[in-house]
Scaffold this motif. Structure first.
Motif, PDB file in Angstrom:
ATOM      1  N   LYS A 147       5.442 -16.131 -10.263  1.00 43.98           N
ATOM      2  CA  LYS A 147       4.669 -16.693 -11.375  1.00 43.98           C
ATOM      3  C   LYS A 147       4.022 -15.578 -12.192  1.00 43.98           C
ATOM      4  CE  LYS A 147       3.282 -21.016  -9.069  1.00 43.98           C
ATOM      5  NZ  LYS A 147       2.099 -21.761  -8.532  1.00 43.98           N
ATOM      6  N   PHE A 148       3.692 -14.481 -11.523  1.00 45.73           N
ATOM      7  CA  PHE A 148       2.960 -13.390 -12.171  1.00 45.73           C
ATOM      8  C   PHE A 148       3.827 -12.164 -12.430  1.00 45.73           C
ATOM      9  CE2 PHE A 148      -0.036 -15.869  -9.600  1.00 45.73           C
ATOM     10  CZ  PHE A 148      -0.914 -16.270 -10.586  1.00 45.73           C
ATOM     11  N   GLN A 149       4.889 -12.002 -11.647  1.00 48.73           N
ATOM     12  CA  GLN A 149       5.812 -10.888 -11.840  1.00 48.73           C
ATOM     13  C   GLN A 149       7.229 -11.454 -11.706  1.00 48.73           C
ATOM     14  OE1 GLN A 149       8.055  -8.824 -11.758  1.00 48.73           O
ATOM     15  NE2 GLN A 149       7.369  -6.752 -12.110  1.00 48.73           N
ATOM     16  N   PRO A 150       7.825 -11.872 -12.819  1.00 46.53           N
ATOM     17  CA  PRO A 150       9.088 -12.606 -12.756  1.00 46.53           C
ATOM     18  C   PRO A 150      10.268 -11.823 -12.207  1.00 46.53           C
ATOM     19  CG  PRO A 150       8.521 -12.063 -15.033  1.00 46.53           C
ATOM     20  CD  PRO A 150       7.316 -11.755 -14.210  1.00 46.53           C
ATOM     21  N   PHE A 151      10.145 -10.492 -12.121  1.00 45.09           N
ATOM     22  CA  PHE A 151      11.221  -9.683 -11.564  1.00 45.09           C
ATOM     23  C   PHE A 151      11.081  -9.493 -10.054  1.00 45.09           C
ATOM     24  CE2 PHE A 151      10.947  -8.452 -16.030  1.00 45.09           C
ATOM     25  CZ  PHE A 151      12.270  -8.588 -16.435  1.00 45.09           C
ATOM     26  N   GLY A 152       9.961  -9.955  -9.501  1.00 41.27           N
ATOM     27  CA  GLY A 152       9.763  -9.815  -8.067  1.00 41.27           C
ATOM     28  C   GLY A 152       9.611  -8.379  -7.620  1.00 41.27           C
ATOM     29  N   GLN A 153       8.853  -7.608  -8.390  1.00 36.11           N
ATOM     30  CA  GLN A 153       8.626  -6.193  -8.092  1.00 36.11           C
ATOM     31  C   GLN A 153       7.122  -5.923  -8.031  1.00 36.11           C
ATOM     32  OE1 GLN A 153      10.669  -4.590 -11.501  1.00 36.11           O
ATOM     33  NE2 GLN A 153      12.665  -4.630 -10.497  1.00 36.11           N
ATOM     34  N   VAL A 154       6.757  -4.867  -7.347  1.00 33.99           N
ATOM     35  CA  VAL A 154       5.350  -4.469  -7.280  1.00 33.99           C
ATOM     36  C   VAL A 154       5.174  -3.132  -7.999  1.00 33.99           C
ATOM     37  CG1 VAL A 154       4.864  -5.706  -5.137  1.00 33.99           C
ATOM     38  CG2 VAL A 154       5.765  -3.378  -5.005  1.00 33.99           C
ATOM     39  N   PRO A 155       3.955  -2.940  -8.567  1.00 36.01           N
ATOM     40  CA  PRO A 155       2.758  -3.774  -8.516  1.00 36.01           C
ATOM     41  C   PRO A 155       2.591  -4.627  -9.776  1.00 36.01           C
ATOM     42  CG  PRO A 155       2.163  -1.637  -9.354  1.00 36.01           C
ATOM     43  CD  PRO A 155       3.661  -1.611  -9.136  1.00 36.01           C
ATOM     44  N   TYR A 156       1.573  -5.502  -9.722  1.00 38.62           N
ATOM     45  CA  TYR A 156       1.014  -6.061 -10.944  1.00 38.62           C
ATOM     46  C   TYR A 156      -0.499  -6.074 -10.769  1.00 38.62           C
ATOM     47  CZ  TYR A 156       0.123 -10.869  -9.099  1.00 38.62           C
ATOM     48  OH  TYR A 156      -0.332 -11.963  -8.402  1.00 38.62           O
ATOM     49  N   ILE A 157      -1.215  -6.183 -11.882  1.00 33.95           N
ATOM     50  CA  ILE A 157      -2.675  -6.217 -11.826  1.00 33.95           C
ATOM     51  C   ILE A 157      -3.194  -7.511 -12.428  1.00 33.95           C
ATOM     52  CG2 ILE A 157      -2.949  -3.709 -11.892  1.00 33.95           C
ATOM     53  CD1 ILE A 157      -3.864  -4.075 -14.874  1.00 33.95           C
ATOM     54  N   ASP A 158      -4.382  -7.869 -11.983  1.00 31.38           N
ATOM     55  CA  ASP A 158      -5.164  -8.948 -12.580  1.00 31.38           C
ATOM     56  C   ASP A 158      -6.502  -8.327 -12.972  1.00 31.38           C
ATOM     57  OD1 ASP A 158      -6.875 -11.064 -13.147  1.00 31.38           O
ATOM     58  OD2 ASP A 158      -6.140 -12.329 -11.527  1.00 31.38           O
ATOM     59  N   ASP A 159      -6.685  -8.104 -14.258  1.00 35.22           N
ATOM     60  CA  ASP A 159      -7.916  -7.501 -14.759  1.00 35.22           C
ATOM     61  C   ASP A 159      -8.742  -8.582 -15.436  1.00 35.22           C
ATOM     62  OD1 ASP A 159      -9.863  -5.682 -15.482  1.00 35.22           O
ATOM     63  OD2 ASP A 159      -8.794  -4.967 -17.258  1.00 35.22           O
ATOM     64  N   ASP A 160      -9.570  -9.251 -14.636  1.00 37.54           N
ATOM     65  CA  ASP A 160     -10.425 -10.328 -15.130  1.00 37.54           C
ATOM     66  C   ASP A 160      -9.598 -11.399 -15.842  1.00 37.54           C
ATOM     67  OD1 ASP A 160     -12.899 -11.544 -15.330  1.00 37.54           O
ATOM     68  OD2 ASP A 160     -13.414 -10.554 -17.218  1.00 37.54           O
ATOM     69  N   SER A 166       0.806  -1.227   0.000  1.00 36.79           N
ATOM     70  CA  SER A 166       0.000   0.000   0.000  1.00 36.79           C
ATOM     71  C   SER A 166       0.834   1.269   0.000  1.00 36.79           C
ATOM     72  CB  SER A 166      -0.928   0.012   1.223  1.00 36.79           C
ATOM     73  OG  SER A 166      -0.171   0.003   2.422  1.00 36.79           O
ATOM     74  N   VAL A 167       2.131   1.147   0.300  1.00 33.05           N
ATOM     75  CA  VAL A 167       2.935   2.362   0.477  1.00 33.05           C
ATOM     76  C   VAL A 167       4.042   2.534  -0.551  1.00 33.05           C
ATOM     77  CG1 VAL A 167       2.463   2.511   2.951  1.00 33.05           C
ATOM     78  CG2 VAL A 167       4.469   1.232   2.160  1.00 33.05           C
ATOM     79  N   THR A 168       4.196   1.615  -1.489  1.00 35.61           N
ATOM     80  CA  THR A 168       5.301   1.751  -2.429  1.00 35.61           C
ATOM     81  C   THR A 168       5.009   2.814  -3.488  1.00 35.61           C
ATOM     82  OG1 THR A 168       4.451  -0.039  -3.803  1.00 35.61           O
ATOM     83  CG2 THR A 168       6.079  -0.619  -2.117  1.00 35.61           C
ATOM     84  N   ALA A 169       6.093   3.354  -4.051  1.00 33.96           N
ATOM     85  CA  ALA A 169       5.982   4.483  -4.969  1.00 33.96           C
ATOM     86  C   ALA A 169       5.189   4.137  -6.226  1.00 33.96           C
ATOM     87  CB  ALA A 169       7.389   4.970  -5.343  1.00 33.96           C
ATOM     88  N   CYS A 170       5.511   3.015  -6.855  1.00 33.47           N
ATOM     89  CA  CYS A 170       4.847   2.676  -8.111  1.00 33.47           C
ATOM     90  C   CYS A 170       3.391   2.285  -7.910  1.00 33.47           C
ATOM     91  CB  CYS A 170       5.618   1.566  -8.819  1.00 33.47           C
ATOM     92  SG  CYS A 170       7.236   2.120  -9.433  1.00 33.47           S
ATOM     93  N   THR A 171       3.070   1.781  -6.727  1.00 29.54           N
ATOM     94  CA  THR A 171       1.675   1.507  -6.400  1.00 29.54           C
ATOM     95  C   THR A 171       0.891   2.804  -6.315  1.00 29.54           C
ATOM     96  OG1 THR A 171       2.403  -0.404  -5.138  1.00 29.54           O
ATOM     97  CG2 THR A 171       0.146   0.340  -4.770  1.00 29.54           C
ATOM     98  N   ARG A 172       1.511   3.809  -5.703  1.00 34.51           N
ATOM     99  CA  ARG A 172       0.854   5.115  -5.596  1.00 34.51           C
ATOM    100  C   ARG A 172       0.619   5.711  -6.973  1.00 34.51           C
ATOM    101  NH1 ARG A 172       1.257   9.473  -1.628  1.00 34.51           N
ATOM    102  NH2 ARG A 172      -0.502  10.846  -2.105  1.00 34.51           N
ATOM    103  N   ARG A 173       1.590   5.574  -7.851  1.00 37.21           N
ATOM    104  CA  ARG A 173       1.410   6.075  -9.217  1.00 37.21           C
ATOM    105  C   ARG A 173       0.227   5.378  -9.882  1.00 37.21           C
ATOM    106  NH1 ARG A 173       6.260   4.904 -11.507  1.00 37.21           N
ATOM    107  NH2 ARG A 173       7.075   7.022 -11.344  1.00 37.21           N
ATOM    108  N   THR A 174       0.202   4.059  -9.790  1.00 39.40           N
ATOM    109  CA  THR A 174      -0.864   3.282 -10.423  1.00 39.40           C
ATOM    110  C   THR A 174      -2.230   3.620  -9.849  1.00 39.40           C
ATOM    111  OG1 THR A 174       0.706   1.467 -10.784  1.00 39.40           O
ATOM    112  CG2 THR A 174      -1.642   0.941 -10.930  1.00 39.40           C
TER     113      THR A 174
END
Length: 215
Positions: free
Chosen positions: A48-61, A10-18
């Motif tokens: 499995k979903f983010q091979p670089f081990g970084q946040v965020p990623y999304i699942d849109d349906d 909830s507090v990471t920079a790229c999450t805030r941007r997204t």
């Protein structure tokens, strides 16, 4: 259709941007908290979903996407009436120019200057060693921003685009410990910056990103 899921801290920079862009577009989303301090983003399940081990990623349906700027472009493209990605060829070219400016001329020094201030605020780290050198670099870059913004309201013209919003969060973070974004010798940078950080979409998550289903 299933609600968009945002996997991140909830507090990471790229999450805030997204989340800021999702809010601008009034897109409901569910935050699936990822505990980065415990290394949850480096687990086999996450990779499995983010091979670089970084946040965020999304699942849109069922559609998985990572990298914050790519996510922002995707959701803005699904809502073309927002104007956050111009469709006119010349306007789009200026938009692409502006996004390149943010990525190559702003992010490197603003990120290295702003992130330490933010991490100190969170109590995660207290090392400001590299900040002065990066503020010096950023100061020179912002002179070019002043030249651009003296002729137009936003970085790609007179309409707000993702190129402007991409400057958040680091423009906000660098201001936690410096007045570089609002100095009187750059009144147009200050005007532009103050408008960005006053937007409801940015202010909505000043205490951390949270699940947002209603606007």
């Amino acid at each position: 259709m299933a609600i968009l899921k945002l996997y991140s801290s909830s507090v990471t920079a790229c999450t805030r941007r997204t989340a800021t862009v999702l809010h601008e577009l009034k897109i409901p989303f569910e935050l699936i908290e990822v505990d980065v301090l415990s290394g949850a983003h480096k687990t086999p399940e996450f990779l499995k979903f983010q091979p670089f081990g970084q946040v965020p990623y999304i699942d849109d349906d069922g559609f998985i996407l990572y990298e914050s700027r790519a996510i922002c472009r995707y959701v803005a493209a699904k809502h073309p009436r927002s104007g956050l990605i111009p469709t006119d060829p010349k306007a789009n070219a200026l938009f692409e120019q502006a996004t390149s400016i943010e990525l190559t001329n702003f992010e490197p020094s603003a990120g290295k200057a702003g992130l330490p201030f933010y991490l100190k605020k969170l109590g995660w780290r207290d090392d400001l060693t590299d900040v002065p050198a990066n503020l010096e670099i950023l100061d020179k870059k912002l002179d070019a921003y002043e030249a651009i913004l003296s002729k137009q309201r936003y970085l790609a013209g007179d309409t707000l685009t993702l190129a402007d919003l991409f400057h958040l969060p680091y423009a906000g973070f660098v201001s936690l410990g410096s007045d570089i974004m609002t100095r009187p010798n750059r009144p147009n940078v200050a005007r532009w910056y103050n408008e960005l950080v006053s937007r409801p979409a940015w202010l909505a998550y000043q205490d951390g990103v949270k699940t947002t289903t209603e606007y």
